[in-house]
Design a protein around this motif. Structure first.
Motif, PDB file in Angstrom:
ATOM      1  N   LEU A  84      20.849 -47.369 -35.825  1.00 27.81           N
ATOM      2  CA  LEU A  84      21.931 -48.220 -35.326  1.00 27.81           C
ATOM      3  C   LEU A  84      21.369 -49.306 -34.415  1.00 27.81           C
ATOM      4  CD1 LEU A  84      25.084 -48.115 -35.569  1.00 27.81           C
ATOM      5  CD2 LEU A  84      25.070 -47.056 -33.319  1.00 27.81           C
ATOM      6  N   ALA A  85      20.488 -48.897 -33.507  1.00 24.42           N
ATOM      7  CA  ALA A  85      19.879 -49.869 -32.601  1.00 24.42           C
ATOM      8  C   ALA A  85      19.018 -50.868 -33.357  1.00 24.42           C
ATOM      9  CB  ALA A  85      19.042 -49.139 -31.548  1.00 24.42           C
ATOM     10  N   GLN A  86      18.293 -50.402 -34.364  1.00 31.09           N
ATOM     11  CA  GLN A  86      17.436 -51.285 -35.143  1.00 31.09           C
ATOM     12  C   GLN A  86      18.269 -52.307 -35.926  1.00 31.09           C
ATOM     13  OE1 GLN A  86      15.390 -48.255 -37.305  1.00 31.09           O
ATOM     14  NE2 GLN A  86      13.941 -47.805 -35.634  1.00 31.09           N
ATOM     15  N   ALA A  87      19.425 -51.850 -36.476  1.00 32.85           N
ATOM     16  CA  ALA A  87      20.303 -52.768 -37.205  1.00 32.85           C
ATOM     17  C   ALA A  87      20.870 -53.828 -36.271  1.00 32.85           C
ATOM     18  CB  ALA A  87      21.427 -51.990 -37.876  1.00 32.85           C
ATOM     19  N   ALA A  88      21.241 -53.424 -35.057  1.00 30.35           N
ATOM     20  CA  ALA A  88      21.765 -54.382 -34.084  1.00 30.35           C
ATOM     21  C   ALA A  88      20.692 -55.399 -33.702  1.00 30.35           C
ATOM     22  CB  ALA A  88      22.278 -53.653 -32.848  1.00 30.35           C
ATOM     23  N   ALA A  89      19.458 -54.934 -33.557  1.00 29.76           N
ATOM     24  CA  ALA A  89      18.367 -55.837 -33.197  1.00 29.76           C
ATOM     25  C   ALA A  89      18.076 -56.843 -34.298  1.00 29.76           C
ATOM     26  CB  ALA A  89      17.106 -55.032 -32.877  1.00 29.76           C
ATOM     27  N   ARG A  90      18.377 -56.480 -35.548  1.00 30.85           N
ATOM     28  CA  ARG A  90      18.174 -57.397 -36.675  1.00 30.85           C
ATOM     29  C   ARG A  90      19.375 -58.319 -36.888  1.00 30.85           C
ATOM     30  NH1 ARG A  90      16.061 -52.558 -39.088  1.00 30.85           N
ATOM     31  NH2 ARG A  90      18.070 -52.227 -40.106  1.00 30.85           N
ATOM     32  N   GLY A  91      20.420 -58.162 -36.079  1.00 27.52           N
ATOM     33  CA  GLY A  91      21.604 -58.991 -36.242  1.00 27.52           C
ATOM     34  C   GLY A  91      22.552 -58.491 -37.312  1.00 27.52           C
ATOM     35  N   GLN A  92      22.384 -57.250 -37.751  1.00 27.24           N
ATOM     36  CA  GLN A  92      23.254 -56.691 -38.795  1.00 27.24           C
ATOM     37  C   GLN A  92      24.488 -56.019 -38.209  1.00 27.24           C
ATOM     38  OE1 GLN A  92      20.197 -54.196 -40.563  1.00 27.24           O
ATOM     39  NE2 GLN A  92      19.862 -55.684 -42.216  1.00 27.24           N
ATOM     40  N   LEU A  93      24.514 -55.836 -36.913  1.00 32.21           N
ATOM     41  CA  LEU A  93      25.667 -55.276 -36.214  1.00 32.21           C
ATOM     42  C   LEU A  93      25.941 -56.148 -34.991  1.00 32.21           C
ATOM     43  CD1 LEU A  93      24.870 -51.439 -36.219  1.00 32.21           C
ATOM     44  CD2 LEU A  93      26.541 -52.611 -37.650  1.00 32.21           C
ATOM     45  N   GLY A  94      27.161 -56.078 -34.518  1.00 27.52           N
ATOM     46  CA  GLY A  94      27.486 -56.819 -33.312  1.00 27.52           C
ATOM     47  C   GLY A  94      28.753 -57.635 -33.485  1.00 27.52           C
ATOM     48  N   ARG A  95      28.873 -58.674 -32.692  1.00 26.27           N
ATOM     49  CA  ARG A  95      30.082 -59.500 -32.649  1.00 26.27           C
ATOM     50  C   ARG A  95      29.689 -60.969 -32.611  1.00 26.27           C
ATOM     51  NH1 ARG A  95      33.421 -59.184 -27.176  1.00 26.27           N
ATOM     52  NH2 ARG A  95      31.464 -60.134 -26.492  1.00 26.27           N
ATOM     53  N   LEU A  96      30.437 -61.771 -33.334  1.00 27.13           N
ATOM     54  CA  LEU A  96      30.233 -63.216 -33.332  1.00 27.13           C
ATOM     55  C   LEU A  96      31.563 -63.886 -33.014  1.00 27.13           C
ATOM     56  CD1 LEU A  96      28.442 -65.719 -33.957  1.00 27.13           C
ATOM     57  CD2 LEU A  96      29.322 -65.598 -36.282  1.00 27.13           C
ATOM     58  N   ARG A  97      31.626 -64.568 -31.873  1.00 28.76           N
ATOM     59  CA  ARG A  97      32.831 -65.286 -31.449  1.00 28.76           C
ATOM     60  C   ARG A  97      32.619 -66.765 -31.754  1.00 28.76           C
ATOM     61  NH1 ARG A  97      32.660 -63.231 -25.375  1.00 28.76           N
ATOM     62  NH2 ARG A  97      30.552 -64.018 -25.762  1.00 28.76           N
ATOM     63  N   LEU A  98      33.353 -67.255 -32.729  1.00 28.59           N
ATOM     64  CA  LEU A  98      33.143 -68.599 -33.263  1.00 28.59           C
ATOM     65  C   LEU A  98      34.358 -69.472 -32.999  1.00 28.59           C
ATOM     66  CD1 LEU A  98      31.675 -70.698 -35.096  1.00 28.59           C
ATOM     67  CD2 LEU A  98      32.814 -69.605 -37.032  1.00 28.59           C
ATOM     68  N   GLY A  99      34.131 -70.613 -32.365  1.00 25.06           N
ATOM     69  CA  GLY A  99      35.169 -71.607 -32.190  1.00 25.06           C
ATOM     70  C   GLY A  99      34.941 -72.760 -33.154  1.00 25.06           C
ATOM     71  N   PHE A 100      36.019 -73.378 -33.624  1.00 26.61           N
ATOM     72  CA  PHE A 100      35.866 -74.483 -34.570  1.00 26.61           C
ATOM     73  C   PHE A 100      37.040 -75.439 -34.450  1.00 26.61           C
ATOM     74  CE2 PHE A 100      38.281 -71.197 -36.641  1.00 26.61           C
ATOM     75  CZ  PHE A 100      39.247 -71.854 -37.380  1.00 26.61           C
ATOM     76  N   VAL A 101      36.752 -76.703 -34.651  1.00 25.04           N
ATOM     77  CA  VAL A 101      37.809 -77.703 -34.691  1.00 25.04           C
ATOM     78  C   VAL A 101      38.492 -77.611 -36.052  1.00 25.04           C
ATOM     79  CG1 VAL A 101      36.779 -79.261 -33.017  1.00 25.04           C
ATOM     80  CG2 VAL A 101      36.110 -79.422 -35.413  1.00 25.04           C
ATOM     81  N   SER A 102      39.772 -77.955 -36.103  1.00 24.16           N
ATOM     82  CA  SER A 102      40.557 -77.732 -37.315  1.00 24.16           C
ATOM     83  C   SER A 102      39.985 -78.389 -38.566  1.00 24.16           C
ATOM     84  CB  SER A 102      42.007 -78.170 -37.090  1.00 24.16           C
ATOM     85  OG  SER A 102      42.081 -79.536 -36.735  1.00 24.16           O
ATOM     86  N   PRO A 103      39.404 -79.615 -38.520  1.00 28.35           N
ATOM     87  CA  PRO A 103      38.882 -80.183 -39.762  1.00 28.35           C
ATOM     88  C   PRO A 103      37.778 -79.352 -40.406  1.00 28.35           C
ATOM     89  CG  PRO A 103      39.149 -81.898 -38.115  1.00 28.35           C
ATOM     90  CD  PRO A 103      39.350 -80.593 -37.415  1.00 28.35           C
ATOM     91  N   ALA A 104      37.046 -78.576 -39.600  1.00 31.48           N
ATOM     92  CA  ALA A 104      35.982 -77.742 -40.173  1.00 31.48           C
ATOM     93  C   ALA A 104      36.542 -76.743 -41.176  1.00 31.48           C
ATOM     94  CB  ALA A 104      35.228 -77.016 -39.064  1.00 31.48           C
ATOM     95  N   GLY A 105      37.787 -76.341 -40.971  1.00 33.13           N
ATOM     96  CA  GLY A 105      38.410 -75.400 -41.897  1.00 33.13           C
ATOM     97  C   GLY A 105      38.688 -75.998 -43.257  1.00 33.13           C
ATOM     98  N   PHE A 106      38.675 -77.335 -43.345  1.00 28.84           N
ATOM     99  CA  PHE A 106      38.884 -78.000 -44.628  1.00 28.84           C
ATOM    100  C   PHE A 106      37.564 -78.355 -45.303  1.00 28.84           C
ATOM    101  CE2 PHE A 106      42.761 -78.683 -42.245  1.00 28.84           C
ATOM    102  CZ  PHE A 106      43.748 -78.462 -43.184  1.00 28.84           C
ATOM    103  N   GLY A 107      36.466 -78.111 -44.603  1.00 31.36           N
ATOM    104  CA  GLY A 107      35.149 -78.412 -45.146  1.00 31.36           C
ATOM    105  C   GLY A 107      34.437 -77.157 -45.625  1.00 31.36           C
ATOM    106  N   ASP A 108      33.179 -77.010 -45.180  1.00 33.61           N
ATOM    107  CA  ASP A 108      32.335 -75.912 -45.671  1.00 33.61           C
ATOM    108  C   ASP A 108      32.487 -74.619 -44.895  1.00 33.61           C
ATOM    109  OD1 ASP A 108      31.123 -77.376 -47.748  1.00 33.61           O
ATOM    110  OD2 ASP A 108      29.700 -78.287 -46.356  1.00 33.61           O
TER     111      ASP A 108
END
Length: 298
Positions: A84-108
């Motif tokens: 579990l710790a090794q997966a977290a260290a590789r970025g396979q576990l955890g949390r990502l808090r992402l903010g985005f401006v509305s036009p980004a939702g119409f793009g990629d």
């Protein structure tokens, strides 16, 4: 559970299966006195005998029977901790808090999120639609990991800006009535004389100034008729014939009755999507950053 030496626990569990000290020692690769010593240490911790021994047989005591199941679960849980710790260290576990401006939702952005979620299903995605000023404030408070914001070419970048991940031209959203009045190939002066709807400067200062600077370069000082925080709301105002709006070309995906999109005039500002990131970056955030493309900003 009170601290128990895992090695002693494993000895006891093998003994509980074999009910024979010699066979247990052979399975464990130990000498028989070592097995007896480990069991004695565990019995001392438990305060009760775990095995009942006679000259003819070995069997579990009541305490041993009670301890066998929980001890097995405890060792299995402990064995899962390192992966579990090794997966977290590789970025396979955890949390990502992402903010985005509305036009980004119409793009990629939807495609990026889908591909990242498929590649890292153990990472919890928390998405927040927010303007640039809000994203920077949340990052300063430690409430946001990554952001996507729109900036024109050549704009001064915030300290959190890492790289450009997308480039697109601006386009004009006009009401059908405007488009009819102006005709298919309107003169630039006629186009810029149309009423304007725009987002407030505090929302995206650089993009706001780039649009108005284009007008000033042509001798005009427009006063927007209406303002709206979200690009989608600007499109709604256009459909009500309040004026034309300058929006990223990806907003053309938002099709609304009475709205027509046209290419922006020659020399109009381009729109770049910039990746912002707070420090320090967790492994999950680093995995997301590696996942996104780079685009030469210019």
């Amino acid at each position: 559970m009170e601290w128990i030496d895992p090695a002693h626990a494993r000895v006891f569990l093998v003994l509980a299966e074999e009910l024979h000290f010699g066979r247990a020692a052979e399975r464990l690769g130990l000498r028989q006195p070592q097995v007896s010593k480990a069991l004695a240490a565990l019995e001392a911790r438990a305060g009760a005998p775990l095995l009942l021994r006679t000259s003819r047989r070995v069997q579990l005591s009541a305490a041993g029977q009670a301890l066998r199941g929980p001890l097995t679960e405890w060792l299995q849980a402990g064995g899962a901790l390192l992966p579990l710790a090794q997966a977290a260290a590789r970025g396979q576990l955890g949390r990502l808090r992402l903010g985005f401006v509305s036009p980004a939702g119409f793009g990629d952005l939807p495609r990026w999120l889908r591909e990242f979620r498929d590649a890292q299903p153990g990472v919890e995605l928390q998405l927040r639609e927010a303007t640039l000023d809000m994203q920077l404030e949340w990052m300063a408070r430690g409430e946001l990991d990554v952001g996507l914001a729109l900036l024109p070419a050549g704009a001064e970048l915030p300290a959190q800006a890492l790289r450009c991940v997308g480039r697109e031209p601006m386009c004009l959203a006009l009401s059908e009535a405007q488009a009819h009045r102006l005709g298919p190939k309107p003169a630039l002066a006629a186009l810029l004389a149309e009423p304007l709807v725009l987002f407030p400067r505090e929302i995206a200062p650089a993009l706001h100034d780039a649009v108005l600077d284009f007008y000033r370069q042509h001798g005009l000082d427009p006063q927007p008729r209406q303002r709206a925080v979200q690009m989608a709301t600007l499109i709604h105002l256009v459909s009500a014939d309040f004026g034309l709006a300058w929006v990223p070309a990806s907003m053309q995906a938002l099709q609304r009755a009475q709205v027509v999109y046209r290419a922006a005039p020659r020399g109009a500002p381009n729109c770049h999507t910039w990746l912002l990131a707070a420090a320090p970056q967790t492994p999950a955030v680093q995995a997301f950053l590696r996942h996104l493309p780079s685009s030469t900003a210019g």
